[in-house]
Write a protein that holds these residues in place. Sequence first.
Motif, mmCIF file in Angstrom:
data_model
loop_
_atom_site.group_PDB
_atom_site.id
_atom_site.type_symbol
_atom_site.label_atom_id
_atom_site.label_comp_id
_atom_site.label_asym_id
_atom_site.label_seq_id
_atom_site.Cartn_x
_atom_site.Cartn_y
_atom_site.Cartn_z
ATOM 1 N N ARG A 108 24.256 32.166 107.063
ATOM 2 C CA ARG A 108 24.171 32.576 105.658
ATOM 3 C C ARG A 108 22.794 32.271 105.080
ATOM 4 N N VAL A 109 22.256 31.092 105.406
ATOM 5 C CA VAL A 109 20.926 30.716 104.927
ATOM 6 C C VAL A 109 19.867 31.666 105.487
ATOM 7 N N ILE A 110 19.956 31.952 106.781
ATOM 8 C CA ILE A 110 18.974 32.819 107.434
ATOM 9 C C ILE A 110 18.983 34.212 106.810
ATOM 10 N N TYR A 148 15.396 35.809 115.591
ATOM 11 C CA TYR A 148 15.083 34.442 115.193
ATOM 12 C C TYR A 148 15.921 33.435 115.986
ATOM 13 N N TYR A 149 17.169 33.758 116.258
ATOM 14 C CA TYR A 149 17.989 32.843 117.057
ATOM 15 C C TYR A 149 17.393 32.653 118.453
ATOM 16 N N PHE A 170 23.322 31.990 122.747
ATOM 17 C CA PHE A 170 24.744 32.294 122.557
ATOM 18 C C PHE A 170 25.421 31.213 121.712
ATOM 19 N N ILE A 171 25.089 29.958 121.960
ATOM 20 C CA ILE A 171 25.702 28.855 121.203
ATOM 21 C C ILE A 171 25.286 28.919 119.740
ATOM 22 N N LEU A 199 28.338 31.561 118.807
ATOM 23 C CA LEU A 199 29.421 30.570 118.793
ATOM 24 C C LEU A 199 29.431 29.760 117.491
ATOM 25 N N LEU A 200 28.292 29.171 117.158
ATOM 26 C CA LEU A 200 28.230 28.312 115.972
ATOM 27 C C LEU A 200 27.853 29.069 114.702
#
Length: 307
Positions: free
Chosen positions: A55-57, A80-81, A44-45, A49-50
């Motif tokens: 954009r890079v991913i 991936y996150y 989640f963070i 949240l962050l």
Amino acid sequence: MKTKTSDLHLGQRIALELLWGFARLIAVVPYQIKYYVFEPILFFIFCDLLHYRRRVILDNLRRSFPERDERSLRRLARKYYHTLAEMFIGTMNLSYMPPRKIRRYFTIENLDQMRAMTRGRDWIACMAHYGCWELGSFMSYYDETIMAIGIYHPLRSAVLDCFYRRLRTTRYSVPVAKREAMRFYLHHRDTGYNGRRLALGMIADQNPPRRPDAHWYRFLNQDTVFYDGPEQLALRYGMPVLFTDVYRVGRGRYRIRFEQLYDGEEPIGKHAVTERYVRRLERMIQERPELWMWSHRRWKQKHDAEE
């Protein structure tokens, strides 16, 4: 140049010990809490949240999988996150890894084949930033005749550099800075490390410095430069090169399978070993793309034709 703990000033030493204490705290927490409570919180963070390097991913994913629609790519980014959160916990977990935990988190599928392919010689494990790659340093737990030598690039942060070297220094592995790798190998080539032959773990998928004579490979639909250190070392000293194929079998749990890229004896042309690595890595990423490190600015360099 690597930083020794003795080189740190007082504030840095305090930061290092606090970071190490935090890692040990995470490491001793029960598995269910680590991966079913902490991991969703970190996801989640990072993701919601962050928006960590979103954009890079997404840009990396669009270039690598142009056949996929935007909705599919965003789903892949969210997967991936989850991997990113898992890698964070997995790295902290390395601060306390007794044998029972090694067996739980990391296994080798074809140990006998690995021994047959290396035949008692020093060899190179060609790896990637894929899954929790740090677990590869425990390969010598399953084969006590080898010593895992982790070739790494020193970090700019002196505190983090010392922290990662402490994580990687165990009875099963020794970290060696990239600039010292050749000298280290020549020093231990004849005698081994405490009588054990060397298994050099080398990650070759990061973005190397630009060189005028750089060789470009077609990788994930893009012209890409790769480190050729594993190939140079293998060809110069006749060392087998094995690719580490990584599978996730559960949260934080991985198994690897070794595949031979070069037997150490075959007459082979320049760039051929790296080309084999690139092709095998590409196939692994295409099969399980959520496990590769998409948040890295891998394609900052552009080929002249592409520019």
